[in-house]
Design a protein around this motif. Structure first.
Motif, mmCIF file in Angstrom:
data_model
loop_
_atom_site.group_PDB
_atom_site.id
_atom_site.type_symbol
_atom_site.label_atom_id
_atom_site.label_comp_id
_atom_site.label_asym_id
_atom_site.label_seq_id
_atom_site.Cartn_x
_atom_site.Cartn_y
_atom_site.Cartn_z
ATOM 1 N N ASP A 197 36.075 -24.859 24.099
ATOM 2 C CA ASP A 197 36.286 -24.044 22.900
ATOM 3 C C ASP A 197 36.593 -24.961 21.716
ATOM 4 O O ASP A 197 37.177 -26.037 21.884
ATOM 5 C CB ASP A 197 37.450 -23.079 23.148
ATOM 6 C CG ASP A 197 37.765 -22.216 21.943
ATOM 7 O OD1 ASP A 197 37.030 -21.247 21.709
ATOM 8 O OD2 ASP A 197 38.744 -22.541 21.238
ATOM 9 N N LYS A 198 36.227 -24.549 20.514
ATOM 10 C CA LYS A 198 36.358 -25.416 19.340
ATOM 11 C C LYS A 198 37.800 -25.819 19.053
ATOM 12 O O LYS A 198 38.050 -26.858 18.431
ATOM 13 C CB LYS A 198 35.760 -24.733 18.116
ATOM 14 C CG LYS A 198 36.436 -23.412 17.743
ATOM 15 C CD LYS A 198 35.779 -22.777 16.537
ATOM 16 C CE LYS A 198 36.457 -21.466 16.150
ATOM 17 N NZ LYS A 198 35.828 -20.857 14.954
ATOM 18 N N ASN A 199 38.764 -25.021 19.501
ATOM 19 C CA ASN A 199 40.173 -25.340 19.251
ATOM 20 C C ASN A 199 40.872 -25.992 20.441
ATOM 21 O O ASN A 199 42.040 -26.361 20.330
ATOM 22 C CB ASN A 199 40.942 -24.064 18.873
ATOM 23 C CG ASN A 199 40.483 -23.495 17.548
ATOM 24 O OD1 ASN A 199 40.239 -24.232 16.597
ATOM 25 N ND2 ASN A 199 40.360 -22.171 17.477
ATOM 26 N N GLU A 200 40.163 -26.142 21.560
ATOM 27 C CA GLU A 200 40.810 -26.638 22.766
ATOM 28 C C GLU A 200 41.317 -28.066 22.608
ATOM 29 O O GLU A 200 42.427 -28.398 23.041
ATOM 30 C CB GLU A 200 39.850 -26.552 23.952
ATOM 31 C CG GLU A 200 40.393 -27.108 25.263
ATOM 32 C CD GLU A 200 41.631 -26.384 25.778
ATOM 33 O OE1 GLU A 200 42.345 -26.960 26.625
ATOM 34 O OE2 GLU A 200 41.876 -25.237 25.342
ATOM 35 N N LYS A 201 40.524 -28.938 22.000
ATOM 36 C CA LYS A 201 40.952 -30.329 21.821
ATOM 37 C C LYS A 201 42.211 -30.395 20.969
ATOM 38 O O LYS A 201 43.106 -31.214 21.209
ATOM 39 C CB LYS A 201 39.842 -31.160 21.187
ATOM 40 C CG LYS A 201 38.621 -31.347 22.061
ATOM 41 C CD LYS A 201 38.925 -32.146 23.312
ATOM 42 C CE LYS A 201 39.187 -33.597 23.021
ATOM 43 N NZ LYS A 201 39.361 -34.402 24.250
ATOM 44 N N LEU A 202 42.306 -29.528 19.967
ATOM 45 C CA LEU A 202 43.483 -29.482 19.114
ATOM 46 C C LEU A 202 44.716 -29.087 19.916
ATOM 47 O O LEU A 202 45.788 -29.688 19.778
ATOM 48 C CB LEU A 202 43.261 -28.498 17.962
ATOM 49 C CG LEU A 202 44.426 -28.325 16.966
ATOM 50 C CD1 LEU A 202 44.706 -29.649 16.254
ATOM 51 C CD2 LEU A 202 44.098 -27.229 15.960
ATOM 52 N N PHE A 203 44.562 -28.074 20.777
ATOM 53 C CA PHE A 203 45.678 -27.649 21.620
ATOM 54 C C PHE A 203 46.087 -28.755 22.589
ATOM 55 O O PHE A 203 47.280 -28.974 22.835
ATOM 56 C CB PHE A 203 45.305 -26.386 22.404
ATOM 57 C CG PHE A 203 45.172 -25.160 21.551
ATOM 58 C CD1 PHE A 203 46.073 -24.909 20.531
ATOM 59 C CD2 PHE A 203 44.147 -24.247 21.762
ATOM 60 C CE1 PHE A 203 45.966 -23.775 19.740
ATOM 61 C CE2 PHE A 203 44.030 -23.118 20.971
ATOM 62 C CZ PHE A 203 44.937 -22.874 19.960
#
Length: 255
Positions: free
Chosen positions: A211-217
Motif C-alpha cells: 500500500d502507498k502508505n505502508e512504507k511510511l508506517f
C-alpha cells in the motif's frame, strides 16, 4: 514387532487406538503409510481412518480428561515431532485403562512427555502471536509471514480473527508452505502456486506490492522502536532470549 501403518492424521491415530483394543494387539511402532517397514517385524496392520471410530475414542477421552488435557493432545500432535504419535498413543492407552485421572501424574514418563511437548508448542504459539508483523498490500490485505518451529497456525486463527475482525488478512507459514486467508467472513486455508517467491523466503513484500502508505508506517514504527530503546540498559543476551533471532527477518523493527 507389531507395526501399525496409518495415514499420518490425528483421526488416523485415534482409529489406530480403536483398532488396537478391538484386535487386542498393541503396536510397538506406528508408521506412516509410505514409510518403509523395519527389517524384523511379526505383523503389519493397515489402519483405515474411520470417522465413527474416531468419534467413539474422542468421546471416551473427553469423559476422562479435562479440557486442558484434551487440548494438550492437539498441541502435541501439531508439534509434528517424530516421537509425537507413539507418545500420544501410549498416553491415550493409559488414559483408557486407568479408572482415575492420570493427567497430573508427572511421575509417569508419558504424562510428563505430553505435558512438556505441549508446553513447547504453546510457547511457540505465543511467540507467533507476539512477533507476527503485518504488511498492508496494495490490495488492502494485511499479510504476515513466519516460520514457526511447530505447526501452530491452526492454534492462532481464533486470536487473529477476533483481534483483526474488521480487516482482511493472510498469515502464511513459510516452513510448511500454507497459510490462512480471512475475507471478513470466513477463514480458509490457502497455498501459493510459487512457494519459492522471494517474499516467501525473506518475509518482506516488494515495494510495488505494498500500500502507498505502508512504507511510511513501517518507518514510523522503526523510529518509535529506536526512540524507546535505552542504550545504557541494553542486554543482548536477554534480548535474544525474549525475541529469538530466528524471528528477526520478519520483524519490521529489525529491518
Amino acid at each position: 514387532m507389531i507395526v501399525f501403518q496409518y495415514d499420518s492424521t490425528f483421526e488416523g491415530l485415534l482409529t489406530a487406538l480403536f483398532d488396537a483394543y478391538y484386535r487386542r494387539t498393541f503396536p510397538d511402532l506406528l508408521l506412516a503409510e509410505k514409510d518403509p517397514l523395519p527389517l524384523f517385524h511379526e505383523e503389519v496392520h493397515q489402519v483405515v481412518t474411520d470417522a465413527e471410530k474416531t468419534e467413539r475414542v474422542w468421546k471416551l477421552l473427553s469423559r476422562k480428561l479435562s479440557r486442558r488435557a484434551l487440548a494438550s493432545l492437539t498441541y502435541c500432535w501439531l508439534s509434528e515431532t517424530p516421537e509425537a504419535a507413539m507418545l500420544l498413543f501410549r498416553y491415550m492407552r493409559k488414559v483408557t485403562d486407568t479408572p482415575a485421572s492420570i493427567e497430573q501424574n508427572f511421575a509417569d514418563p508419558d504424562v510428563l512427555g505430553v505435558y512438556q511437548l505441549s508446553k513447547k508448542v504453546a510457547d511457540e504459539r505465543m511467540r507467533v502471536l507476539q512477533f507476527m508483523r503485518f504488511q498492508k498490500t496494495a490490495d488492502q490485505v494485511y499479510f504476515g509471514i513466519m516460520e514457526p518451529l511447530y505447526n501452530v497456525y491452526p492454534l492462532t486463527i481464533h486470536h487473529f480473527r477476533d483481534r483483526f475482525a474488521d480487516q482482511p488478512w493472510i498469515i502464511y507459514d513459510a516452513r510448511r508452505h500454507y497459510g490462512y486467508y480471512y475475507d471478513l467472513k470466513e477463514v480458509s486455508e490457502i497455498t501459493f502456486e510459487d512457494s519459492r517467491a522471494a517474499f516467501l523466503r525473506h518475509g518482506k513484500l516488494e515495494d510495488e506490492l505494498l500500500d502507498k502508505n505502508e512504507k511510511l508506517f513501517q518507518e514510523g514504527w522503526k523510529s518509535y522502536f529506536h526512540s524507546v530503546c535505552i542504550q545504557s540498559r541494553l542486554n543482548p543476551v536477554k534480548h535474544k532470549k525474549d525475541m529469538p533471532v530466528r524471528f528477526w527477518k520478519y520483524l519490521t523493527e529489525k529491518d
